[in-house]
Design an enzyme around this catalytic site. Structure first.
Site: not given
Ligand code: SAH
Ligand code: SF4
Length: 375
Positions: A98, A113, A120, A124, A127, A349
């Site tokens: 997306e 974006c 991934c 995290c 996420c 987000c």
């Molecule tokens: N993997 C990279 C880029 C993709 S994630 C990274 O981690 O930076 C992009 C951003 O979205 C990151 O800052 C991540 O921490 C944030 N993000 C992921 N899941 C989220 C959520 N559920 N609510 C708010 N921000 C989130």
């Molecule tokens: Fe991967 Fe999500 Fe962590 Fe970014 S925030 S590194 S997309 S698991």
């Protein structure tokens, strides 16, 4: 008789200028054809060699035989009442990715974006992409293909005064620094005047902190860098971003300093901080955050956590995020709060968006997209 299969055609979409020049030389053509064809592909959104009128008929015919311009297939396109636009594209193995285009309130910026991987591997804890696990790296054609799809459906990238996409953030699905070989050529195309011609300040790579690759990126390109920090102490960051166990906060922030030194201009790092209710939203967390970034030229972006089923975390109240912002302010940091937009098309987000069934109906692909605040 043995059946013969047609030779595979070369997809020109994800090729940098150097790669395309090498391609033309390999078929006995002059290098300058690369710039001509790039303009057709990226400025005009063209995928049909027969319309490339500044190429000879013979060359057009030759290209039709040996090459192709194959972008990802758009399976869904939607607009939100606030102007956010979203495309769900199908990539080669039937996975869905997306891409979201977010207009700034003043109408001057349109930020796309972009995703770098399907899923991934970094897991995290907050996420939804991480929860999905890693499926595969996107190719450079699939990465730049997201910019191509969005741009061609909005307007012509030739018109530099009204670019359809003015900024790109690598903040969609996936960890871009774990797919470096495909992300680098795609980012080179974002910057190339024959393609999207964006300034390096308007192209941002976001990483959770793959330290050796930050150093490599600094050697190869000097795009803007965003770091997903989310915590100012290692114990908590280990929990939120497991990669922290390998590259802790100090190691990561040292890499940011080296990156800035290589950029050689008055650049700052964007620090992303997802505010999670009761987890990292207290005054001591603000203090720890301000303390660890004290010597780093940076701007902090606060992202209220976007909940998804079974995440185990909660969205902070608006008041709490504003309080957190105020604490940071008292410690000398202005930290904008990223607004949640595009709600009516599931483009907000970190939400579970793009609940599109994959072809084999094995499972639903959940795709995360985020709001950005890059200039
Ligand atoms: N993997 C990279 C880029 C993709 S994630 C990274 O981690 O930076 C992009 C951003 O979205 C990151 O800052 C991540 O921490 C944030 N993000 C992921 N899941 C989220 C959520 N559920 N609510 C708010 N921000 C989130
Ligand atoms: Fe991967 Fe999500 Fe962590 Fe970014 S925030 S590194 S997309 S698991």
């Amino acid at each position: 008789m043995t059946a013969t299969t047609a030779p595979e055609r070369t997809n020109l979409l994800g090729m940098t200028r150097e790669q395309l020049e090498a391609f033309f030389v390999s078929i006995g053509e002059k290098k300058f054809r690369a710039a001509q064809v790039m303009k057709w592909i990226h400025h005009e959104g063209c995928d049909d060699f027969s319309t490339m009128t500044n190429l000879s008929k013979a060359l057009r015919a030759r290209l039709e035989e040996t090459a192709e311009i194959r972008g990802p297939k758009v399976v869904y396109e939607g607009s939100s009442s606030d102007g956010t636009r979203k495309w769900v594209v199908e990539v080669e193995d039937g996975s869905y990715v997306e891409t979201v285009l977010i207009p700034a309130d003043d109408g001057k910026r349109r930020t796309l974006c972009v995703s770098s991987q399907v899923g991934c591997s970094l897991d995290c804890s907050f996420c939804s992409t991480g929860k999905q696990g890693f499926q595969r790296n996107l190719t450079s054609a699939e990465i730049i293909g997201q910019v191509w799809v969005a741009s061609r459906s909005v307007g012509s990238s030739r018109d530099t005064a009204h670019r359809p996409v003015t900024n790109v953030v690598m903040m969609g699905m996936g960890e871009p620094l774990l797919n470096y070989d495909n992300v680098l050529p795609a980012m080179k195309l974002m910057l190339d005047d024959n393609a999207y011609g964006l300034s390096k300040r308007r192209v941002t790579l976001s990483t959770s902190g793959v330290v050796p690759m930050i150093d490599r990126l600094g050697d190869d390109l000097d795009v803007s860098l965003a770091i997903s920090l989310h915590a100012g102490n290692d114990e908590l960051r280990n929990e939120l971003v497991p990669l922290n166990r390998k590259y802790n906060i100090r190691t990561l922030l040292d890499a940011c300093q080296r990156y800035l030194q290589k950029c050689g201009d008055a650049r700052v790092i964007t620090i992303e901080y997802t505010v999670i209710a009761g987890v990292n939203d207290q005054q001591e967390h603000a203090r720890q955050l301000a303390e660890v970034v004290r010597d780093l030229p940076c701007k902090i972006n606060l992202i209220p956590f976007n909940p998804f089923p079974h995440s185990g975390y909660e969205k902070p109240s608006r008041n709490q995020v504003v309080r957190f912002q105020k604490w940071l302010h008292e410690l000398g940091h202005t930290a904008p709060i990223r607004s949640t937009r595009g709600d009516d098309i599931d483009a907000a987000c970190g939400q579970l968006v793009g609940r599109v069934k994959d072809r084999t109906k094995r499972h639903e692909r959940y795709i995360q997209s985020i709001q950005i605040d890059a200039d």
